[in-house]
Structures are given as structure tokens and as C-alpha cells.
Write an enzyme that holds these catalytic residues in place. Structure first.
Site, short mmCIF file in Angstrom:
data_model
loop_
_atom_site.label_atom_id
_atom_site.label_comp_id
_atom_site.label_asym_id
_atom_site.label_seq_id
_atom_site.Cartn_x
_atom_site.Cartn_y
_atom_site.Cartn_z
N CYS A 126 40.82 37.39 39.57
CA CYS A 126 39.47 37.94 39.67
C CYS A 126 39.00 38.35 38.26
O CYS A 126 38.96 37.52 37.37
CB CYS A 126 39.45 39.10 40.66
SG CYS A 126 37.82 39.74 41.05
N ASP A 184 34.35 31.09 47.94
CA ASP A 184 34.22 32.32 47.15
C ASP A 184 32.75 32.50 46.74
O ASP A 184 32.24 31.73 45.93
CB ASP A 184 35.10 32.22 45.90
CG ASP A 184 35.13 33.50 45.07
OD1 ASP A 184 34.23 34.34 45.25
OD2 ASP A 184 36.05 33.63 44.25
N HIS A 215 37.22 34.65 48.31
CA HIS A 215 37.64 35.45 47.18
C HIS A 215 38.81 36.34 47.60
O HIS A 215 38.85 36.84 48.71
CB HIS A 215 36.48 36.33 46.70
CG HIS A 215 36.71 36.96 45.37
ND1 HIS A 215 36.67 36.24 44.20
CD2 HIS A 215 36.99 38.24 45.01
CE1 HIS A 215 36.92 37.04 43.18
NE2 HIS A 215 37.12 38.27 43.65
#
Length: 246
Positions: A126, A184, A215
Site C-alpha cells: 500500500c 482495487d 485492496h
């Protein structure tokens, strides 16, 4: 292989002391170093488990506190609305130059560690995926693995939300492994294409992997976790580092 109990060191940066968590193989010899950059929540238990897994494959893993200027040493945020808001706020409060200084400090530490072979890789998830991407712009980094790296396509990392990561791709000499989730919402198809095209135009050496996942599908906490994908990709990551760092 087995690993030693986690150690903590405080590294000096121009923006203050940076607590860094070290995971080491419990075996004699020298090992490559891997800097693992965490999500916006800092070093949570899932990040610690990932670091331990990498270390067990024969690497010294350093996990820096990405928001060390604003938090207590070793502080992690909860995976809830409050933790998410705080992590996202700090992401664009911290100076871009501070992110880069953190990577430089971690690289220097590992290269001067008596048990490190001197070969360095970076990995991140991330926010950490973007930080690993930028860390790979340092010539000392030979390999990087970036899991759904956020904000590269939006140029929105750091204070002012105007980072230069896309522009600096030609500085990357490392072997890159880029991993994405097609579902995502933070990195849509057009954003992934922008990054792919920029890396291709720069002649970057990279592999590109897209999977049907949301995600945070690598995080073993929460409903988006995909254990099968995580198992596959953890193996691919360790193979990538073994191929290019050992």
C-alpha cells in the site's frame, strides 16, 4: 530457517529518530538486507508476520516506523476508521524529503551491519509499496517488490501532494516486481497503465502481476484477505529476492 527475537534500533534521520524493527535469521553468516515499508498503520501484527516470513528465507529485514516524526516509537494504528483516518492524514502531512531520508537511513544502516552481505532489497504494501518504489531509486538497491503501491499515478504522496515518483522512474536500476489487484479502487486500470507505460518507456527491468483481488488482499486481517493469493505472492517475493540478492 528460524529467526532471532525482534530487535529495535533508533536510526538518525534529518527529521528525527526513526524506530526500526529488525528481524534476523538465527544462523551464522551474512545475509542480504530487505527494507519492508508498512501500510499507513505502521508495524502492525500482519506486517510483523510478513517481516518474519521474509527473514526466515535468509534475509535481514528492517521495518522502519514510517511516521516516526509524529508517533511514539513502535506505535501502530488500529485497522479501524480512526486508525485509517490518522494514517491517511499523516501520509500527506509528512514531507516527501523525509520519506526519502528514511529510506537512505535504512539503506546505510543495513550496508554497515556486520551480518549484512551489502546487497539490499526493498518491499512494501500500500503506502509502503510506493515507498519501496521510491527507495529503489537509490543505486544501492538491487531488487524491489511493490504490492498495490498507492498514489504513484496520482502524484499525491507527501505534503503538498505533488510527488515526482513517475518522473524519477529512469533512476531505478533495481529488478522490480509490481503486484496489483484488479478490483482495487485506489489504483484503477488507467492508473496502473500509466505506471506500466512509464516504466516501459524508461527501460526499467520489471515483472508485472495483476490478480482478481481488492485492496489489502495480502493482509491477513479483514474480509479482503485472500489466503491463496497471499501464499502464492509471498513465495514469489522471496524467490525474487533470492534470485537478485543472493
Amino acid at each position: 530457517m528460524r529467526i532471532k527475537p525482534v530487535e529495535n534500533v533508533d536510526l538518525t534521520t534529518p527529521y528525527g529518530s526513526m524506530r526500526t524493527h529488525l528481524f534476523r535469521p538465527d544462523r551464522d553468516g551474512k545475509f542480504p538486507g530487505v527494507i519492508l515499508f508498512a501500510e499507513i498503520y505502521q508495524m502492525t501484527e500482519p506486517i510483523a508476520r510478513t517481516a518474519a516470513m521474509i527473514a526466515g528465507h535468509g534475509f535481514i529485514v528492517a521495518v522502519p516506523d514510517v511516521y516516526h516524526e509524529f508517533t511514539e516509537p513502535g506505535e501502530a494504528f488500529a485497522y479501524d476508521a480512526v486508525g485509517t483516518e490518522r494514517g491517511n492524514t499523516l501520509k500527506t502531512t509528512k514531507e516527501l524529503a523525509s520519506y526519502d531520508a528514511d529510506a537512505r537511513a535504512a539503506i546505510d544502516f543495513l550496508q554497515n551491519d556486520s551480518r549484512c552481505s551489502g546487497r539490499i532489497g526493498t518491499a512494501g504494501i500500500c503506502l509502503g509499496g510506493h515507498l519501496a518504489f521510491r527507495a529503489a531509486m537509490n543505486k544501492q538497491v538491487q531488487a524491489a517488490v511493490c504490492f498495490y503501491a498507492t498514489d504513484i499515478h496520482k502524484r499525491s504522496l507527501g505534503k503538498g501532494m505533488c510527488d515526482d515518483s513517475l518522473d524519477r522512474i529512469p533512476e531505478i536500476d533495481a529488478e522490480m516486481m509490481m503486484v496489483w489487484g484488479r478490483q482495487d479502487p485506489h489504483i484503477p486500470g488507467e492508473g496502473r497503465r500509466m505506471i506500466y507505460d512509464a516504466m516501459t518507456a524508461a527501460g526499467t527491468r520489471f515483472s508485472w502481476h495483476e490478480f482478481n483481488g481488492e485492496h489489502a488482499f495480502m493482509r491477513d486481517v479483514g474480509h479482503r484477505y485472500d489466503p491463496e493469493l497471499a501464499h502464492l505472492l509471498n513465495g514469489m517475493m522471496c524467490q525474487h529476492f533470492s534470485s537478485h540478492l543472493k
